[in-house]
Design a protein around this motif. Structure first.
Motif, PDB file in Angstrom:
ATOM      1  N   VAL A   4       0.846  -1.188   0.000  1.00 46.44           N
ATOM      2  CA  VAL A   4       0.000   0.000   0.000  1.00 46.44           C
ATOM      3  C   VAL A   4       0.884   1.240   0.000  1.00 46.44           C
ATOM      4  O   VAL A   4       1.885   1.300   0.722  1.00 46.44           O
ATOM      5  N   TYR A 183      -5.161   8.422 -11.848  1.00 45.09           N
ATOM      6  CA  TYR A 183      -5.685   8.034 -10.548  1.00 45.09           C
ATOM      7  C   TYR A 183      -5.684   9.228  -9.596  1.00 45.09           C
ATOM      8  O   TYR A 183      -4.741  10.024  -9.587  1.00 45.09           O
ATOM      9  N   LYS A 186      -6.809   9.555  -3.560  1.00 47.68           N
ATOM     10  CA  LYS A 186      -7.600   8.591  -2.797  1.00 47.68           C
ATOM     11  C   LYS A 186      -7.478   7.192  -3.382  1.00 47.68           C
ATOM     12  O   LYS A 186      -7.335   6.203  -2.650  1.00 47.68           O
ATOM     13  N   GLU A 187      -7.508   7.090  -4.705  1.00 46.29           N
ATOM     14  CA  GLU A 187      -7.394   5.785  -5.361  1.00 46.29           C
ATOM     15  C   GLU A 187      -6.013   5.184  -5.152  1.00 46.29           C
ATOM     16  O   GLU A 187      -5.862   3.970  -4.977  1.00 46.29           O
ATOM     17  N   LEU A 189      -4.012   5.638  -2.612  1.00 44.93           N
ATOM     18  CA  LEU A 189      -3.846   5.230  -1.219  1.00 44.93           C
ATOM     19  C   LEU A 189      -4.752   4.061  -0.823  1.00 44.93           C
ATOM     20  O   LEU A 189      -4.592   3.494   0.251  1.00 44.93           O
ATOM     21  N   ASP A 190      -5.656   3.695  -1.714  1.00 47.53           N
ATOM     22  CA  ASP A 190      -6.589   2.610  -1.424  1.00 47.53           C
ATOM     23  C   ASP A 190      -5.865   1.263  -1.378  1.00 47.53           C
ATOM     24  O   ASP A 190      -4.904   1.035  -2.116  1.00 47.53           O
ATOM     25  N   ALA A 191      -6.349   0.383  -0.526  1.00 49.79           N
ATOM     26  CA  ALA A 191      -5.728  -0.941  -0.375  1.00 49.79           C
ATOM     27  C   ALA A 191      -5.813  -1.778  -1.647  1.00 49.79           C
ATOM     28  O   ALA A 191      -5.038  -2.732  -1.815  1.00 49.79           O
ATOM     29  N   GLN A 192      -6.730  -1.428  -2.552  1.00 50.81           N
ATOM     30  CA  GLN A 192      -6.914  -2.186  -3.793  1.00 50.81           C
ATOM     31  C   GLN A 192      -6.094  -1.625  -4.958  1.00 50.81           C
ATOM     32  O   GLN A 192      -6.223  -2.112  -6.087  1.00 50.81           O
ATOM     33  N   PHE A 193      -5.263  -0.619  -4.703  1.00 46.98           N
ATOM     34  CA  PHE A 193      -4.537   0.031  -5.798  1.00 46.98           C
ATOM     35  C   PHE A 193      -3.648  -0.956  -6.555  1.00 46.98           C
ATOM     36  O   PHE A 193      -3.627  -0.968  -7.792  1.00 46.98           O
ATOM     37  N   ASN A 196      -5.775  -3.073  -8.699  1.00 44.23           N
ATOM     38  CA  ASN A 196      -6.336  -2.288  -9.810  1.00 44.23           C
ATOM     39  C   ASN A 196      -5.318  -2.070 -10.915  1.00 44.23           C
ATOM     40  O   ASN A 196      -5.643  -2.143 -12.103  1.00 44.23           O
TER      41      ASN A 196
END
Length: 226
Positions: A4, A183, A186-187, A189-193, A196
């Motif tokens: 992350v 991006y 927020k995107e 820093l997201d755990a799913q980055f 993605n």
């Protein structure tokens, strides 16, 4: 391994934007090195993900120091991290790029940034002969949902030897063949980055497979590599 991107990475670059000088950077170099180490782990995690569905032979993370010799902008430091992932050449063509920058300036990019003269001519000749396959790939619904439009520098009318009225002139006149996906902070820093990014890079594969085939064969479909 860091999977992350931490908010402190953006915080550091925001401070550097306001203090882009050698004295400040040297005073905060320990902090930078810590952030650089974290981000390098993330880039290596991206590399590992890519190698589950592609063949990457090299990861290059670019240095923070700017080359100011021929630039009007004399600020000594970049305010972002950038890294490229090189596919196993000559069989596989194209490359991936990941750019991490605050203020919603992060993006990933794929494609062909600076094709060699011979490769550029080969691509244009393929589009001149038949543009249906490439259009089917880049206009496919799930592809466009991720990557949107093909972008890149182009000549104003038509390259030498090509008709400006050709039905594929919009493709033929390009000098670069790129796809870019932006991006928000927020995107990033997201755990799913990480997931993605990997998904977006996987979606680009039909385009890379097509272009690799073009660049490893002649107009008769005969291989030009050993």
């Amino acid at each position: 391994m860091s999977l992350v991107i931490q908010p402190s990475v953006f915080d550091f670059f925001k401070k550097l934007e306001k203090n882009n000088n050698r004295d400040w950077f040297n005073d905060h170099k320990k902090e930078f090195k810590a952030k650089e180490g974290e981000v390098k782990e993330f880039y290596n995690a991206v590399l590992n993900q890519l190698n589950t569905h592609d063949e990457i032979d090299k990861l290059k993370i670019f240095r923070i120091y700017r080359d100011v010799r021929f630039s009007k902008n004399k600020l000594p430091y970049k305010t972002h991290f950038g890294g490229s992932f090189h596919r196993a050449k000559p069989r596989l063509r194209g490359g991936y790029y990941l750019h991490i920058q605050p203020n919603n300036e992060s993006f990933i990019a794929t494609g062909f940034w600076d094709p060699a003269k011979e490769d550029l001519l080969r691509i244009r000749k393929e589009f001149e002969m038949d543009d249906s396959e490439i259009r089917d790939i880049i206009e496919e619904k799930s592809f466009k949902a991720v990557w949107s439009e093909l972008v890149g520098d182009e000549v104003k009318t038509a390259p030498k030897g090509f008709s400006k009225t050709h039905k594929a002139i919009d493709l033929i006149k390009k000098k670069q063949f790129l796809f870019v996906k932006k991006y928000s902070d927020k995107e990033v820093l997201d755990a799913q980055f990480l997931e993605n990014i990997s998904h977006a890079f996987k979606i680009i594969r039909p385009y890379f497979d097509y272009m690799s085939d073009v660049l490893t064969t002649d107009l008769n479909g005969v291989s030009v590599i050993d």
